[in-house]
Scaffold this motif. Structure first.
Motif, mmCIF file in Angstrom:
data_model
loop_
_atom_site.group_PDB
_atom_site.id
_atom_site.type_symbol
_atom_site.label_atom_id
_atom_site.label_comp_id
_atom_site.label_asym_id
_atom_site.label_seq_id
_atom_site.Cartn_x
_atom_site.Cartn_y
_atom_site.Cartn_z
ATOM 1 N N ALA A 92 54.876 41.111 41.636
ATOM 2 C CA ALA A 92 54.122 42.010 40.757
ATOM 3 C C ALA A 92 52.926 41.314 40.136
ATOM 4 O O ALA A 92 51.834 41.897 40.016
ATOM 5 N N LEU A 93 53.092 40.057 39.717
ATOM 6 C CA LEU A 93 51.992 39.353 39.075
ATOM 7 C C LEU A 93 50.861 39.070 40.070
ATOM 8 O O LEU A 93 49.672 39.109 39.709
ATOM 9 N N GLN A 94 51.214 38.776 41.318
ATOM 10 C CA GLN A 94 50.173 38.561 42.336
ATOM 11 C C GLN A 94 49.364 39.835 42.563
ATOM 12 O O GLN A 94 48.141 39.798 42.701
ATOM 13 N N GLU A 95 50.065 40.985 42.586
ATOM 14 C CA GLU A 95 49.351 42.243 42.763
ATOM 15 C C GLU A 95 48.475 42.557 41.551
ATOM 16 O O GLU A 95 47.380 43.098 41.698
ATOM 17 N N ALA A 96 48.969 42.222 40.377
ATOM 18 C CA ALA A 96 48.154 42.467 39.180
ATOM 19 C C ALA A 96 46.875 41.646 39.204
ATOM 20 O O ALA A 96 45.810 42.122 38.781
ATOM 21 N N LEU A 97 46.964 40.412 39.671
ATOM 22 C CA LEU A 97 45.775 39.561 39.745
ATOM 23 C C LEU A 97 44.749 40.124 40.728
ATOM 24 O O LEU A 97 43.541 39.903 40.566
ATOM 25 N N GLN A 98 45.213 40.845 41.757
ATOM 26 C CA GLN A 98 44.299 41.430 42.735
ATOM 27 C C GLN A 98 43.720 42.766 42.263
ATOM 28 O O GLN A 98 42.804 43.281 42.894
ATOM 29 N N GLY A 99 44.282 43.327 41.189
ATOM 30 C CA GLY A 99 43.881 44.658 40.754
ATOM 31 C C GLY A 99 42.730 44.656 39.774
ATOM 32 O O GLY A 99 42.322 43.622 39.235
ATOM 33 N N PRO A 100 42.207 45.841 39.488
ATOM 34 C CA PRO A 100 41.024 45.945 38.612
ATOM 35 C C PRO A 100 41.322 45.698 37.146
ATOM 36 O O PRO A 100 40.400 45.405 36.375
ATOM 37 N N ILE A 101 42.584 45.840 36.679
ATOM 38 C CA ILE A 101 42.867 45.651 35.257
ATOM 39 C C ILE A 101 42.695 44.187 34.880
ATOM 40 O O ILE A 101 41.922 43.836 33.975
ATOM 41 N N ILE A 107 36.332 39.328 34.898
ATOM 42 C CA ILE A 107 34.894 39.462 35.156
ATOM 43 C C ILE A 107 34.141 39.734 33.852
ATOM 44 O O ILE A 107 33.071 39.152 33.592
ATOM 45 N N ARG A 108 34.707 40.592 33.023
ATOM 46 C CA ARG A 108 34.036 40.935 31.769
ATOM 47 C C ARG A 108 33.932 39.721 30.843
ATOM 48 O O ARG A 108 32.888 39.473 30.226
ATOM 49 N N ARG A 109 35.002 38.946 30.751
ATOM 50 C CA ARG A 109 34.990 37.786 29.873
ATOM 51 C C ARG A 109 34.090 36.674 30.422
ATOM 52 O O ARG A 109 33.478 35.928 29.650
ATOM 53 N N VAL A 110 34.007 36.566 31.750
ATOM 54 C CA VAL A 110 33.102 35.575 32.334
ATOM 55 C C VAL A 110 31.659 35.915 32.005
ATOM 56 O O VAL A 110 30.846 35.041 31.665
ATOM 57 N N LEU A 132 36.884 41.556 44.472
ATOM 58 C CA LEU A 132 37.692 42.683 44.020
ATOM 59 C C LEU A 132 37.472 43.910 44.893
ATOM 60 O O LEU A 132 38.429 44.610 45.259
ATOM 61 N N GLN A 133 36.234 44.160 45.241
ATOM 62 C CA GLN A 133 35.934 45.329 46.074
ATOM 63 C C GLN A 133 36.473 45.160 47.490
ATOM 64 O O GLN A 133 36.873 46.140 48.133
ATOM 65 N N MET A 134 36.503 43.928 47.983
ATOM 66 C CA MET A 134 37.009 43.678 49.329
ATOM 67 C C MET A 134 38.516 43.440 49.352
ATOM 68 O O MET A 134 39.094 43.305 50.432
ATOM 69 N N ARG A 135 39.139 43.371 48.175
ATOM 70 C CA ARG A 135 40.574 43.130 48.067
ATOM 71 C C ARG A 135 40.974 41.825 48.745
ATOM 72 O O ARG A 135 42.040 41.703 49.338
ATOM 73 N N TRP A 180 47.789 41.316 30.020
ATOM 74 C CA TRP A 180 48.364 42.412 30.824
ATOM 75 C C TRP A 180 49.874 42.481 30.655
ATOM 76 O O TRP A 180 50.449 43.573 30.540
ATOM 77 N N ASP A 181 50.532 41.309 30.573
ATOM 78 C CA ASP A 181 51.981 41.287 30.416
ATOM 79 C C ASP A 181 52.383 41.815 29.035
ATOM 80 O O ASP A 181 53.356 42.569 28.893
ATOM 81 N N ARG A 182 51.623 41.448 27.996
ATOM 82 C CA ARG A 182 51.922 41.968 26.655
ATOM 83 C C ARG A 182 51.656 43.469 26.586
ATOM 84 O O ARG A 182 52.348 44.206 25.884
ATOM 85 N N GLY A 183 50.671 43.914 27.310
ATOM 86 C CA GLY A 183 50.391 45.346 27.348
ATOM 87 C C GLY A 183 51.546 46.152 27.913
ATOM 88 O O GLY A 183 51.760 47.301 27.523
ATOM 89 N N ARG A 184 52.323 45.550 28.833
ATOM 90 C CA ARG A 184 53.499 46.263 29.346
ATOM 91 C C ARG A 184 54.515 46.488 28.230
ATOM 92 O O ARG A 184 55.182 47.528 28.175
ATOM 93 N N ALA A 185 54.683 45.471 27.337
ATOM 94 C CA ALA A 185 55.633 45.629 26.226
ATOM 95 C C ALA A 185 55.133 46.662 25.211
ATOM 96 O O ALA A 185 55.935 47.373 24.577
ATOM 97 N N LEU A 186 53.831 46.768 25.005
ATOM 98 C CA LEU A 186 53.275 47.693 24.023
ATOM 99 C C LEU A 186 53.311 49.133 24.491
ATOM 100 O O LEU A 186 53.187 50.053 23.660
#
Length: 554
Positions: A92-101, A107-110, A132-135, A180-186
């Motif tokens: 799940a964490l690998q998929e999250a890293l590949q996703g837009p969230i 990207i935004r913080r960079v 990200l666009q090319m996955r 992202w992980d804390r957001g799952r708990a919230l």
């Protein structure tokens, strides 16, 4: 001259020896070794190109940050003091890293981090956006080391053009995963807060009604107080919500780049090319069905009377085939052929030998001239008859020396000076003196209806009459598989030498030629392996130079 038909002496192929489909390790090694210089050269060139290309590539630094998961995934009720996220499923964490969230937050913080130069921030952000666009995210990587219970360590690895950029990108990515992980708990707490707010809004709407009695109004007021208390508890729990991941070690600024590595890349390229080249060479050798050595001809039950090395084309063009053969040191090879041939023919004079091949271009005409020169060197008087009436070449071979040829009367007075004219006027024939002790009867202009001249009952008598004054008569005939002329002439000779070219003559063609010769009653003496690579014959040379003849061709 004694001419005999030796069809009964033609040795058939021995049963059980059809082994052309069997490839042994020695044959494979010989095939690889034959092509090894080219393989090594290509490997060295490609390794040099890869080395130079790697040298000009920009440096790539790599930094990593570690996260730990405890596997505590019990979701507390609204009365609990702490809310944690449920355990992460595998992958799940690998998929999250590949996703837009997650990657979008990275990207935004960079783009917003002022610790990097604006150009570098734009470059990293654009590269991550493209990935990200090319996955296909390559700049960031996540490795998991978990036990069966789901507890373990996640390692976030980031690459950057500078050590600081790599470390910063690794920390940003790790923080984005934690968020992202804390957001799952919230999410559960936030859904409860939204539900409680909706309940309060409904209670307030009902309390505004004028139709409620005292008991109903008291009940709604009590429910409203309970909802407000639960909402306050949910807000408190939201402050203490946590995910299943925790930061173990932030990224450390690397000291050395991980890429490029020119020497390693060059060595791997060279090894890969050597491996692939050797494999291709071995495969081509295994699939090769041509004559490669004397061993391939042993299966036919006939001896190989001579192995003739390949001459350089430049020497043949400038000096002619006979003189080029002398200067190239073919004396030993032709000497072996001469001794083997004379041993099998016997000591009687006028021995008639036909030299043929399976297809044009295998060197039978050049070999006929070279063999005649070698026989003349040993004191034999030789007559060459060019019986290839379609495309005779002996005249061209001997005209290379630009000397005035002398014509000798063979029979009668005057008359024919070519083989086709001699077949029409057999009583008056002249031959050309190509060199001392070597006379040639050229084929003449090419004709298509050659069998009409050859199909005559007295052909054997003519060959016997013309060869009376010579020790050996060499007949240069058309290829056995190209024309039937060789099968007609071969019935009247003492033996036939079949010329095969290394790496060109197929074993199937040799088998077919022998089958036709056996059916026509043509006596095959053996094979001549022609145009052999010099490297395969180096161990067989003795080192003596060729002693030239006393009368050189002029």
């Amino acid at each position: 001259m004694t001419l005999s038909r030796q069809s009964d002496q033609f040795p058939p192929e021995r049963p059980g020896q059809d082994t052309e489909n069997e490839i042994d390790l020695v044959t494979l090694w010989q095939g690889v070794r034959r092509r090894l210089p080219w393989i090594v050269l290509v490997a060295a060139l490609l390794a040099g190109v890869v080395y130079l290309w790697s040298r000009v590539q920009p440096n790539v630094y790599e930094a990593s940050s570690s996260l730990i998961t405890t596997g505590n995934g019990n979701v507390g009720s609204l009365r609990d003091a702490l809310v944690t996220a449920p355990p992460l499923p595998e992958g799940a964490l690998q998929e999250a890293l590949q996703g837009p969230i997650v990657l979008g937050e990275v990207i935004r913080r960079v783009r917003q981090d002022d610790r990097l130069a604006p150009e570098m921030r734009a470059e990293l952000a654009n590269k991550l956006q493209q990935e990200l666009q090319m996955r296909r995210v390559k700049t960031l990587d996540l490795q998991a080391r978990l036990d069966p219970g789901g507890n373990g360590i996640y390692t976030v690895t980031a690459q950057g053009p500078t050590p600081q950029a790599a470390a910063l990108l690794a920390d940003i990515t790790a923080q984005a995963l934690l968020n992202w992980d804390r957001g799952r708990a919230l999410q559960g707490v936030q859904r409860a807060e939204n539900s409680l707010r909706a309940q309060l809004a409904e209670i307030d709407r009902q309390l505004q009604s004028d139709t409620l009695n005292a008991l109903e109004r008291q009940t709604l007021v009590a429910a409203r107080a309970t909802a407000q208390r639960n909402l306050a508890q949910a807000s408190i729990q939201a402050e203490g919500a946590s995910g299943s991941l925790e930061l173990v070690a932030p990224a450390v600024v690397p000291l050395k780049p991980v890429a490029p590595k020119p020497l390693r890349n060059a060595v791997l390229t060279a090894l890969l090319v050597l491996l692939l080249g050797s494999g291709v060479a071995a495969l081509r050798t295994a699939l090769d069905r041509t004559v490669r050595s004397e061993d391939d001809l042993l299966n036919f039950g006939l001896p190989t009377l001579g192995v003739i090395p390949r001459l350089r084309k430049r020497d043949v063009v400038f000096h002619g085939i006979v003189r080029a053969a002398r200067q190239a040191g073919l004396y030993e090879a032709v000497g072996f052929l001469r001794v083997n041939l004379l041993t099998r023919l016997g000591v009687h004079s006028g021995k008639c030998v036909m030299i043929s091949s399976t297809a044009p271009g295998e060197g039978k005409s050049s070999l006929t001239a070279t063999l005649a020169d070698g026989l003349a060197t040993s004191g034999q008087r030789v007559l060459i008859i060019d019986a290839d009436l379609r495309r005779g070449t002996q005249q061209e071979v001997w005209d290379k020396y630009e000397r005035e040829h002398t014509w000798h009367q063979l029979t009668g007075t005057g008359g024919a000076r070519t083989f086709q004219e001699a077949l029409r006027q057999p009583g008056n024939v002249q031959v050309m003196e190509a060199e001392p002790e070597v006379h040639v009867l050229p084929a003449g202009p090419g004709i298509h209806d050659s069998l009409a001249l050859l199909n005559r009952p007295d052909l054997g008598d003519l060959l016997r009459r013309w060869g009376q004054a010579y020790d050996v008569v060499l007949i240069d005939s058309p290829p056995l598989l190209a024309l039937a002329d060789g099968l007609v002439i071969g019935k009247y000779v003492d033996g036939v030498l079949l010329v095969t070219e290394e790496g060109k003559t197929s074993l199937q063609a040799v088998r077919q030629a022998l089958r036709r010769a056996g059916g026509a009653g043509v006596p095959i003496l053996g094979f001549i392996l022609n145009k052999v690579n010099v490297s395969a014959q180096e161990a067989r040379t003795y080192g003596y130079g060729y002693l030239p003849r006393t009368k050189e061709i002029r």
